[in-house]
Design a protein around this motif. Structure first.
Motif, mmCIF file in Angstrom:
data_model
loop_
_atom_site.group_PDB
_atom_site.id
_atom_site.type_symbol
_atom_site.label_atom_id
_atom_site.label_comp_id
_atom_site.label_asym_id
_atom_site.label_seq_id
_atom_site.Cartn_x
_atom_site.Cartn_y
_atom_site.Cartn_z
ATOM 1 N N ASP A 243 -9.910 12.100 -6.887
ATOM 2 C CA ASP A 243 -10.239 11.451 -5.612
ATOM 3 C C ASP A 243 -10.019 12.365 -4.405
ATOM 4 O O ASP A 243 -10.845 12.393 -3.486
ATOM 5 C CB ASP A 243 -9.406 10.174 -5.440
ATOM 6 C CG ASP A 243 -9.669 9.149 -6.526
ATOM 7 O OD1 ASP A 243 -10.779 9.199 -7.110
ATOM 8 O OD2 ASP A 243 -8.791 8.320 -6.800
ATOM 9 N N ILE A 244 -8.888 13.101 -4.396
ATOM 10 C CA ILE A 244 -8.559 13.912 -3.229
ATOM 11 C C ILE A 244 -9.228 15.277 -3.279
ATOM 12 O O ILE A 244 -9.848 15.723 -2.309
ATOM 13 C CB ILE A 244 -7.031 14.052 -3.087
ATOM 14 C CG1 ILE A 244 -6.399 12.684 -2.788
ATOM 15 C CG2 ILE A 244 -6.668 15.056 -1.986
ATOM 16 C CD1 ILE A 244 -4.891 12.686 -2.715
ATOM 17 N N SER A 301 -1.655 20.527 4.116
ATOM 18 C CA SER A 301 -2.181 19.162 4.015
ATOM 19 C C SER A 301 -2.492 18.581 5.390
ATOM 20 O O SER A 301 -3.490 17.861 5.562
ATOM 21 C CB SER A 301 -1.175 18.267 3.289
ATOM 22 O OG SER A 301 -0.909 18.762 1.995
ATOM 23 N N SER A 369 -0.601 7.937 -3.186
ATOM 24 C CA SER A 369 -1.649 8.786 -3.769
ATOM 25 C C SER A 369 -3.013 8.625 -3.102
ATOM 26 O O SER A 369 -3.969 9.283 -3.513
ATOM 27 C CB SER A 369 -1.782 8.515 -5.273
ATOM 28 O OG SER A 369 -2.120 7.163 -5.511
ATOM 29 N N ASP A 370 -3.103 7.785 -2.074
ATOM 30 C CA ASP A 370 -4.388 7.633 -1.395
ATOM 31 C C ASP A 370 -4.661 8.752 -0.403
ATOM 32 O O ASP A 370 -5.791 8.924 0.051
ATOM 33 C CB ASP A 370 -4.434 6.289 -0.667
ATOM 34 C CG ASP A 370 -3.376 6.183 0.422
ATOM 35 O OD1 ASP A 370 -2.274 6.749 0.218
ATOM 36 O OD2 ASP A 370 -3.636 5.551 1.464
ATOM 37 N N ASP A 371 -3.632 9.551 -0.075
ATOM 38 C CA ASP A 371 -3.796 10.577 0.957
ATOM 39 C C ASP A 371 -2.876 11.752 0.653
ATOM 40 O O ASP A 371 -1.698 11.560 0.320
ATOM 41 C CB ASP A 371 -3.462 9.998 2.331
ATOM 42 C CG ASP A 371 -3.804 10.955 3.459
ATOM 43 O OD1 ASP A 371 -2.981 11.847 3.738
ATOM 44 O OD2 ASP A 371 -4.900 10.817 4.050
ATOM 45 N N ILE A 372 -3.388 12.977 0.769
ATOM 46 C CA ILE A 372 -2.599 14.151 0.428
ATOM 47 C C ILE A 372 -1.428 14.347 1.391
ATOM 48 O O ILE A 372 -0.364 14.851 1.007
ATOM 49 C CB ILE A 372 -3.482 15.418 0.384
ATOM 50 C CG1 ILE A 372 -2.686 16.592 -0.216
ATOM 51 C CG2 ILE A 372 -4.027 15.754 1.761
ATOM 52 C CD1 ILE A 372 -3.508 17.818 -0.490
ATOM 53 N N HIS A 374 0.347 11.942 2.720
ATOM 54 C CA HIS A 374 1.375 11.030 2.241
ATOM 55 C C HIS A 374 2.098 11.618 1.031
ATOM 56 O O HIS A 374 3.335 11.534 0.929
ATOM 57 C CB HIS A 374 0.761 9.678 1.867
ATOM 58 C CG HIS A 374 0.129 8.977 3.027
ATOM 59 N ND1 HIS A 374 -0.794 7.956 2.882
ATOM 60 C CD2 HIS A 374 0.279 9.153 4.368
ATOM 61 C CE1 HIS A 374 -1.178 7.528 4.062
ATOM 62 N NE2 HIS A 374 -0.549 8.245 4.990
#
Length: 409
Positions: A243-244, A301, A369-372, A374
């Motif tokens: 995803d990322i 990031s 895990s929705d954003d690097i 984070h």
């Protein structure tokens, strides 16, 4: 130096590394198959994450039992029994027709998968001491470090050849091979004269004396939180890679290979410097590498509009390098604190790390895990916690304890 009966040290090193590998293999080989398993069993992303967290939770709970059993019954028979259970659990996973059944057998895998890693550490300290023990611990870590890098690559290949169940059949074959190798090559390193009683009262006393030791808590927390910074990305690998980073299901090697290369390099350096650099100095260098790595990762990031390989994964190479310098030293210090309960001490250390890993996989990873950014913030906090416990230990340890850590036995 004591020698393991009827086995060479190089063979024992390879065998113990293999025994430590089948636990990580059980986690990482199925990562590329998450979408296929979810589609086949009607599960969502959160439910699939539980195949990791339930495995780690059962792994952590059973880790409290493996060590004391090996202290009381011997190392060899406990490892063999664990391998038999793991083979049967892997067969159950391969035949699972729904998510509930898969989770049950994943839990059974977790109950047995830690036996090689936990009891194997006690075996190392049974047969070697001082710098020789540090070298073997580092060599085992170096070989074992191949597992997280190789496992998702193997999982991706197997997924390309057939259904996701083929991954679990591979685990069956791998664990049967280890079972036969252990039967043929592993001697009993814990003689009957040195074994402890299995009486619950005695076991409870041993565990309470270990768990409530402030020094044990500081050392175990230092190792667990420091590794947790890296494990957050490992547990989030499906989201991070696909995803990322926008990679395919067969491209997990872009993440795992650089990371494990760093771990293997750190283990190699740890083995080569045993007796040349004090343990405290080497651990301090390791924590410094981890600090630089998480700082670089966080900076990239924040600044990068779209994270890409290799820049998004290169800092993890340095992070893994630092962890490999720290971990053997902390582990040997814990084992040396309890010469008559090494299995129990290894179990308690493993439980500390695995309980934290289960929390990371089951709670932190789904949240972050929705954003690097984070993810890297979470990793930074975990690393700083590990370093804080290490510095606390360095300040509070008595001079005699510190000198023990800096000298060869």
């Amino acid at each position: 130096m004591k020698s393991a009966p009827a086995v060479s040290i190089p063979r024992l090193t390879v065998l113990l590394a293999g025994l430590a590998m089948f636990g990580p293999f059980s986690i990482d080989t199925i990562f590329p198959a998450f979408p296929a398993i979810a589609a086949d069993l009607g599960a969502d992303k959160l439910a699939m994450q539980q195949t990791v967290s339930i495995y780690l939770l059962s792994f952590a709970l059973m880790s409290l039992v493996h060590g004391p059993l090996s202290d009381a019954l011997g190392r060899r028979r406990i490892i063999l029994a664990g391998l038999v259970v793991f083979v049967l659990a892997s067969v159950g996973c391969a035949l699972a027709g729904d998510l509930s059944t898969l989770l049950i057998f994943r839990a059974l895998q977790g109950l047995s998968a830690g036996v090689g890693m936990i009891v194997g550490r006690a075996v190392i300290r049974d047969v070697l001491q001082g710098d020789a023990a540090q070298r073997m611990m580092s060599q085992v870590t170096m070989i074992f470090g191949v597992a997280p890098a190789l496992a998702p690559v193997v999982g991706g290949w197997l997924l390309g050849w057939g259904r996701w169940t083929l991954i679990f059949w591979f685990l069956v074959v791998f664990s049967v091979f280890l079972l036969l190798a252990t039967w043929a090559w592993l001697p009993e390193t814990h003689p009957k004269a040195s074994r402890i009683s299995l009486r619950p009262k005695m076991l409870l006393w041993d565990y309470s004396s270990i768990f409530f030791s402030p020094r044990f808590q500081r050392l175990a927390a230092a190792a667990a939180f420091n590794f947790g910074a890296l494990f957050l990305f490992i547990a989030s690998a499906p989201a991070f890679v696909v995803d990322i980073l926008g990679l395919g299901e067969r491209q997990f090697g872009w993440f795992f290979i650089p990371m494990i290369s760093g771990m293997m390099a750190g283990s190699f350096v740890s083995a080569r410097t045993a007796g040349r650099i004090s343990r405290v100095q080497l651990a301090n260098i390791g924590f410094l590498c981890c600090a630089v790595a998480v700082a670089c990762n966080l900076g990239y990031s924040v600044l990068a509009e779209a994270p890409k390989v290799p820049w998004a994964v290169l800092p993890m190479t340095l992070n893994a390098f630092g962890i490999a310098l720290v971990f053997p030293i902390v582990t040997l210090e814990i084992l040396d604190m309890y010469p008559h309960q090494r299995g129990s001490a290894s179990s308690m250390q493993a439980f500390t790390g695995l309980a934290l890993n289960a929390l990371i996989a089951g709670v932190l990873s789904p949240l972050l895990s929705d954003d690097i950014v984070h993810l890297t913030l979470g990793a930074t906090v975990l690393m700083l916690l590990g370093w804080t416990f290490w510095r606390w230990e360095m300040r509070l340890s008595k001079p005699a304890a510190t000198s023990d850590m800096t000298a060869s036995e």
